[in-house]
Design a protein around this motif. Sequence first.
Motif, PDB file in Angstrom:
ATOM      1  N   ARG A 165      49.533  36.057  40.457  1.00 42.58           N
ATOM      2  CA  ARG A 165      48.717  36.840  41.387  1.00 42.58           C
ATOM      3  C   ARG A 165      49.452  37.029  42.704  1.00 42.58           C
ATOM      4  O   ARG A 165      50.200  36.168  43.144  1.00 42.58           O
ATOM      5  N   ARG A 166      49.237  38.164  43.319  1.00 40.31           N
ATOM      6  CA  ARG A 166      49.862  38.459  44.618  1.00 40.31           C
ATOM      7  C   ARG A 166      48.839  38.481  45.749  1.00 40.31           C
ATOM      8  O   ARG A 166      49.156  38.861  46.861  1.00 40.31           O
ATOM      9  N   THR A 167      47.597  38.104  45.442  1.00 36.45           N
ATOM     10  CA  THR A 167      46.548  38.116  46.453  1.00 36.45           C
ATOM     11  C   THR A 167      45.566  36.988  46.170  1.00 36.45           C
ATOM     12  O   THR A 167      45.397  36.577  45.017  1.00 36.45           O
ATOM     13  N   SER A 168      44.913  36.494  47.212  1.00 40.99           N
ATOM     14  CA  SER A 168      43.908  35.449  47.030  1.00 40.99           C
ATOM     15  C   SER A 168      42.583  36.035  46.553  1.00 40.99           C
ATOM     16  O   SER A 168      41.692  35.297  46.124  1.00 40.99           O
ATOM     17  N   ARG A 169      42.465  37.335  46.591  1.00 43.08           N
ATOM     18  CA  ARG A 169      41.216  37.980  46.208  1.00 43.08           C
ATOM     19  C   ARG A 169      41.157  38.148  44.688  1.00 43.08           C
ATOM     20  O   ARG A 169      42.108  38.646  44.077  1.00 43.08           O
ATOM     21  N   GLN A 170      40.062  37.719  44.073  1.00 42.45           N
ATOM     22  CA  GLN A 170      39.859  37.853  42.635  1.00 42.45           C
ATOM     23  C   GLN A 170      38.626  38.724  42.403  1.00 42.45           C
ATOM     24  O   GLN A 170      37.525  38.382  42.828  1.00 42.45           O
ATOM     25  N   TYR A 171      38.808  39.851  41.748  1.00 38.06           N
ATOM     26  CA  TYR A 171      37.707  40.768  41.471  1.00 38.06           C
ATOM     27  C   TYR A 171      37.011  40.365  40.173  1.00 38.06           C
ATOM     28  O   TYR A 171      37.663  39.961  39.207  1.00 38.06           O
ATOM     29  N   LEU A 172      35.708  40.492  40.129  1.00 40.99           N
ATOM     30  CA  LEU A 172      34.967  40.193  38.907  1.00 40.99           C
ATOM     31  C   LEU A 172      35.300  41.209  37.824  1.00 40.99           C
ATOM     32  O   LEU A 172      35.504  40.851  36.658  1.00 40.99           O
ATOM     33  N   VAL A 173      35.356  42.480  38.190  1.00 39.53           N
ATOM     34  CA  VAL A 173      35.547  43.546  37.200  1.00 39.53           C
ATOM     35  C   VAL A 173      36.488  44.593  37.783  1.00 39.53           C
ATOM     36  O   VAL A 173      36.501  44.836  39.004  1.00 39.53           O
ATOM     37  N   GLY A 174      37.285  45.197  36.918  1.00 37.44           N
ATOM     38  CA  GLY A 174      38.214  46.205  37.395  1.00 37.44           C
ATOM     39  C   GLY A 174      38.558  47.201  36.308  1.00 37.44           C
ATOM     40  O   GLY A 174      38.453  46.919  35.113  1.00 37.44           O
ATOM     41  N   PHE A 175      38.953  48.378  36.751  1.00 33.25           N
ATOM     42  CA  PHE A 175      39.439  49.408  35.827  1.00 33.25           C
ATOM     43  C   PHE A 175      40.701  50.016  36.398  1.00 33.25           C
ATOM     44  O   PHE A 175      40.752  50.406  37.571  1.00 33.25           O
ATOM     45  N   ILE A 176      41.737  50.121  35.560  1.00 38.03           N
ATOM     46  CA  ILE A 176      42.998  50.746  35.944  1.00 38.03           C
ATOM     47  C   ILE A 176      43.216  51.927  35.020  1.00 38.03           C
ATOM     48  O   ILE A 176      43.454  51.772  33.815  1.00 38.03           O
ATOM     49  N   GLY A 177      43.092  53.119  35.562  1.00 33.87           N
ATOM     50  CA  GLY A 177      43.237  54.325  34.753  1.00 33.87           C
ATOM     51  C   GLY A 177      42.795  55.536  35.538  1.00 33.87           C
ATOM     52  O   GLY A 177      42.205  55.430  36.618  1.00 33.87           O
ATOM     53  N   ALA A 178      43.064  56.708  34.980  1.00 32.72           N
ATOM     54  CA  ALA A 178      42.797  57.963  35.688  1.00 32.72           C
ATOM     55  C   ALA A 178      41.296  58.225  35.811  1.00 32.72           C
ATOM     56  O   ALA A 178      40.495  57.855  34.951  1.00 32.72           O
TER      57      ALA A 178
END
Length: 334
Positions: A165-178
């Motif tokens: 990880r590059r950040t201390s922030r952890q997201y519960l849910v995420g989407f990577i896409g257009a």
Amino acid sequence: MKILFVGDDWLGSNARSLAEGFRARGHEIMVIDSTPATLPPRLSPSWAYAKSHERRAPWTVEHVHTRLERAAAELRPDLVFAFKSVHLDQRRLLDIPAALHVHYSPDDVSNPVNTTPSYLATESEWDLVVTTKRHNVRELLDRGARNALFVRSAYDPAWHHPSARRTSRQYLVGFIGACRPDRRDGMVSLARTYGAQLLVRGPGWRRVRQLRTTRAEIGGAVYGEDFSIAVASVTANLVLLNSDNRDTHTCRTFEVPAAGGLFVGERTDEHAELLSDGAEAYLFSSRDELDDILERCVAFPDEVAKVAAAGHRRIVEGGHSYADRAEEILRALG
């Protein structure tokens, strides 16, 4: 084999990954980048030409073909492999001296936006048309393709692997896409519910006004290893399909678990074949099911970590890299 490969060769592209897959299997390969013709820089003369003429600028197409023909004279290929090269001159591609000519499409070839009239006119002359959509095989044969092969999408181990990880922030849910019309309303609804716990990254999302008014973290596209770094900051990584492609799986199907992320995806037969629901991934068919999964992620973090780890093993040990797909294609060619 000696393979002359033409496709969009930008960092993180699936074409680059597949070309490297052939190389990893021991074949001599020369790659010609089609990006200047197929994806001209925004606001450039070639971009303006494509917008006004509904075809790619002739000077950019000529540039790609000149490089191809020079490369062919040097390499003397056994195989010409074209990765979604529908915007190039089909006659010139097929006339390159080689024993075999193969066209590969990562998108639904029955969707008009993924073909051109010149491609359709010569489709039957390709020795093999490869598609990542199972339903395309019969459609291709019915419209005259000489031979059609279904292969699934894949992951690239050079880029898709567990990352720090590059950040201390952890997201519960995420989407990577257009950003797509069939995804927009659902993502806005998620953002209104989960706010700062949601990460959305990809082309077009920053232009969605309703999304910007929420507390969701919105960012641009991430490619290559940066994709895996983004996955590391999300607990539940959404795998959403493209209805225009009639997707039953997608590249993210393999990339998310290969990167060590928890696969939380739409329920399809292919997804259920690839990953065991509840043991290696979580599948959903409705928003209520998705909310239940996210509640589980909060309540049972150790359990979902084990599911993510099991999904990772299933994909990376299951023969789903681009090198595996290259081998499947060459096996089909005999």
